[in-house]
Write a protein that holds these residues in place. Structure first.
Motif, PDB file in Angstrom:
ATOM      1  N   SER A  54       0.842  -1.198   0.000  1.00 11.40           N
ATOM      2  CA  SER A  54       0.000   0.000   0.000  1.00 11.40           C
ATOM      3  C   SER A  54       0.878   1.249   0.000  1.00 11.40           C
ATOM      4  N   MET A  55       0.236   2.401  -0.176  1.00 11.86           N
ATOM      5  CA  MET A  55       0.986   3.661  -0.218  1.00 11.86           C
ATOM      6  C   MET A  55       1.742   3.904   1.085  1.00 11.86           C
ATOM      7  N   ASP A  56       1.106   3.617   2.225  1.00 14.31           N
ATOM      8  CA  ASP A  56       1.808   3.879   3.496  1.00 14.31           C
ATOM      9  C   ASP A  56       2.962   2.899   3.687  1.00 14.31           C
ATOM     10  N   HIS A  57       2.798   1.643   3.243  1.00 12.64           N
ATOM     11  CA  HIS A  57       3.902   0.690   3.286  1.00 12.64           C
ATOM     12  C   HIS A  57       5.074   1.210   2.440  1.00 12.64           C
ATOM     13  N   PHE A  58       4.761   1.599   1.210  1.00  9.82           N
ATOM     14  CA  PHE A  58       5.778   2.079   0.277  1.00  9.82           C
ATOM     15  C   PHE A  58       6.504   3.310   0.826  1.00  9.82           C
ATOM     16  N   CYS A  59       5.744   4.275   1.297  1.00 10.68           N
ATOM     17  CA  CYS A  59       6.353   5.531   1.759  1.00 10.68           C
ATOM     18  C   CYS A  59       7.128   5.345   3.054  1.00 10.68           C
ATOM     19  N   THR A  60       6.852   4.251   3.794  1.00 14.27           N
ATOM     20  CA  THR A  60       7.599   3.957   5.016  1.00 14.27           C
ATOM     21  C   THR A  60       8.883   3.197   4.716  1.00 14.27           C
ATOM     22  N   GLU A  61       8.814   2.219   3.811  1.00 16.63           N
ATOM     23  CA  GLU A  61       9.936   1.276   3.673  1.00 16.63           C
ATOM     24  C   GLU A  61      10.711   1.346   2.361  1.00 16.63           C
ATOM     25  N   ALA A  62      10.176   1.975   1.332  1.00 18.75           N
ATOM     26  CA  ALA A  62      10.894   2.031   0.052  1.00 18.75           C
ATOM     27  C   ALA A  62      12.070   3.004   0.151  1.00 18.75           C
ATOM     28  N   SER A  63      13.065   2.779  -0.699  1.00 17.15           N
ATOM     29  CA  SER A  63      14.217   3.688  -0.748  1.00 17.15           C
ATOM     30  C   SER A  63      13.814   5.007  -1.418  1.00 17.15           C
ATOM     31  N   ASP A  64      14.641   6.024  -1.206  1.00 16.43           N
ATOM     32  CA  ASP A  64      14.380   7.313  -1.870  1.00 16.43           C
ATOM     33  C   ASP A  64      14.321   7.118  -3.384  1.00 16.43           C
ATOM     34  N   ALA A  65      15.228   6.307  -3.916  1.00 16.40           N
ATOM     35  CA  ALA A  65      15.271   6.099  -5.370  1.00 16.40           C
ATOM     36  C   ALA A  65      13.983   5.438  -5.868  1.00 16.40           C
ATOM     37  N   GLU A  66      13.476   4.481  -5.099  1.00 14.98           N
ATOM     38  CA  GLU A  66      12.218   3.832  -5.502  1.00 14.98           C
ATOM     39  C   GLU A  66      11.057   4.830  -5.483  1.00 14.98           C
ATOM     40  N   ILE A  67      11.023   5.654  -4.443  1.00 14.49           N
ATOM     41  CA  ILE A  67       9.914   6.615  -4.321  1.00 14.49           C
ATOM     42  C   ILE A  67       9.967   7.640  -5.443  1.00 14.49           C
ATOM     43  N   VAL A  68      11.147   8.182  -5.683  1.00 11.97           N
ATOM     44  CA  VAL A  68      11.270   9.168  -6.767  1.00 11.97           C
ATOM     45  C   VAL A  68      10.953   8.512  -8.111  1.00 11.97           C
ATOM     46  N   GLY A  69      11.503   7.322  -8.324  1.00 13.53           N
ATOM     47  CA  GLY A  69      11.271   6.639  -9.594  1.00 13.53           C
ATOM     48  C   GLY A  69       9.797   6.363  -9.839  1.00 13.53           C
ATOM     49  N   TYR A  70       9.114   5.937  -8.789  1.00 14.38           N
ATOM     50  CA  TYR A  70       7.686   5.619  -8.914  1.00 14.38           C
ATOM     51  C   TYR A  70       6.870   6.874  -9.221  1.00 14.38           C
ATOM     52  N   MET A  71       7.145   7.941  -8.485  1.00 14.45           N
ATOM     53  CA  MET A  71       6.390   9.180  -8.706  1.00 14.45           C
ATOM     54  C   MET A  71       6.654   9.755 -10.093  1.00 14.45           C
ATOM     55  N   ARG A  72       7.887   9.641 -10.554  1.00 12.55           N
ATOM     56  CA  ARG A  72       8.192  10.097 -11.927  1.00 12.55           C
ATOM     57  C   ARG A  72       7.424   9.244 -12.949  1.00 12.55           C
ATOM     58  N   ALA A  73       7.245   7.968 -12.651  1.00 15.19           N
ATOM     59  CA  ALA A  73       6.485   7.098 -13.558  1.00 15.19           C
ATOM     60  C   ALA A  73       5.024   7.538 -13.609  1.00 15.19           C
ATOM     61  N   VAL A  74       4.473   7.958 -12.463  1.00 17.36           N
ATOM     62  CA  VAL A  74       3.102   8.484 -12.463  1.00 17.36           C
ATOM     63  C   VAL A  74       3.009   9.677 -13.411  1.00 17.36           C
ATOM     64  N   ALA A  75       3.989  10.563 -13.340  1.00 17.62           N
ATOM     65  CA  ALA A  75       3.990  11.735 -14.228  1.00 17.62           C
ATOM     66  C   ALA A  75       4.100  11.317 -15.692  1.00 17.62           C
ATOM     67  N   LYS A  76       4.933  10.322 -15.964  1.00 16.56           N
ATOM     68  CA  LYS A  76       5.071   9.824 -17.343  1.00 16.56           C
ATOM     69  C   LYS A  76       3.733   9.308 -17.865  1.00 16.56           C
ATOM     70  N   VAL A  77       3.015   8.580 -17.010  1.00 15.97           N
ATOM     71  CA  VAL A  77       1.717   8.033 -17.419  1.00 15.97           C
ATOM     72  C   VAL A  77       0.733   9.168 -17.728  1.00 15.97           C
ATOM     73  N   CYS A  78       0.749  10.207 -16.908  1.00 17.97           N
ATOM     74  CA  CYS A  78      -0.127  11.360 -17.183  1.00 17.97           C
ATOM     75  C   CYS A  78       0.215  11.967 -18.539  1.00 17.97           C
ATOM     76  N   GLU A  79       1.500  12.048 -18.833  1.00 17.25           N
ATOM     77  CA  GLU A  79       1.929  12.614 -20.118  1.00 17.25           C
ATOM     78  C   GLU A  79       1.499  11.691 -21.273  1.00 17.25           C
ATOM     79  N   ILE A  80       1.772  10.419 -21.133  1.00 17.79           N
ATOM     80  CA  ILE A  80       1.494   9.452 -22.214  1.00 17.79           C
ATOM     81  C   ILE A  80      -0.006   9.360 -22.503  1.00 17.79           C
TER      82      ILE A  80
END
Ligand code: 5GP
Length: 120
Positions: A54-80
């Protein structure tokens, strides 16, 4: 809170290539694909590649790189998907959130007026 990930969930199977999907975008951190039962002209699910429930699991335990990468992917999807006129991003969690699949996903919904934020 203890987060327990079930690697037999359907999105884990999609990530392992055991179940097909209609991919919209993929990179090292994220996979985005069309929802099998779309609720709007645009309905794409964006999931991280790591085992997060879940989002709270991810935001608690994921690395900074995973969080940034995931959020950038959300932006890419909005663009695409071309949702320049707006979109709704939803991430349901656990029982009260009425989460069906226990692997973090953000629904990107758009292509029409999405109406009231919560139905009931
Ligand atoms: P949740 O209720 O967990 O936030 O949303 C789960 C979403 O996954 C639902 O919108 C449902 O239609 C979608 N879904 C469930 N199984 C599959 C599947 O096998 N493939 C795809 N592409 N979407 C799925």
């Amino acid at each position: 809170m203890d987060f327990v990930y079930d690697d037999q969930n359907i999105f884990a199977k999609i990530l392992r290539g055991e179940i097909p999907n209609k991919t919209v975008y993929e990179d090292e951190h994220a996979l985005a694909f069309h929802d099998i039962a779309p609720k709007a002209p645009v309905h794409v699910l964006v999931i991280p590649k790591g085992p997060y429930v879940s989002m709270d699991h991810f935001c608690t335990e994921a690395s900074d790189a995973e969080i940034v990468g995931y959020m950038r992917a959300v932006a890419k999807v909005c663009e695409i998907t071309g949702v320049e006129n707006g979109f709704r991003a939803i991430s349901n969690a656990r029982e009260d959130g009425v989460q069906e699949v226990p692997h973090l996903h953000v629904h990107i919904l758009g292509g029409r007026d999405m109406g009231p934020m919560v139905a009931r």
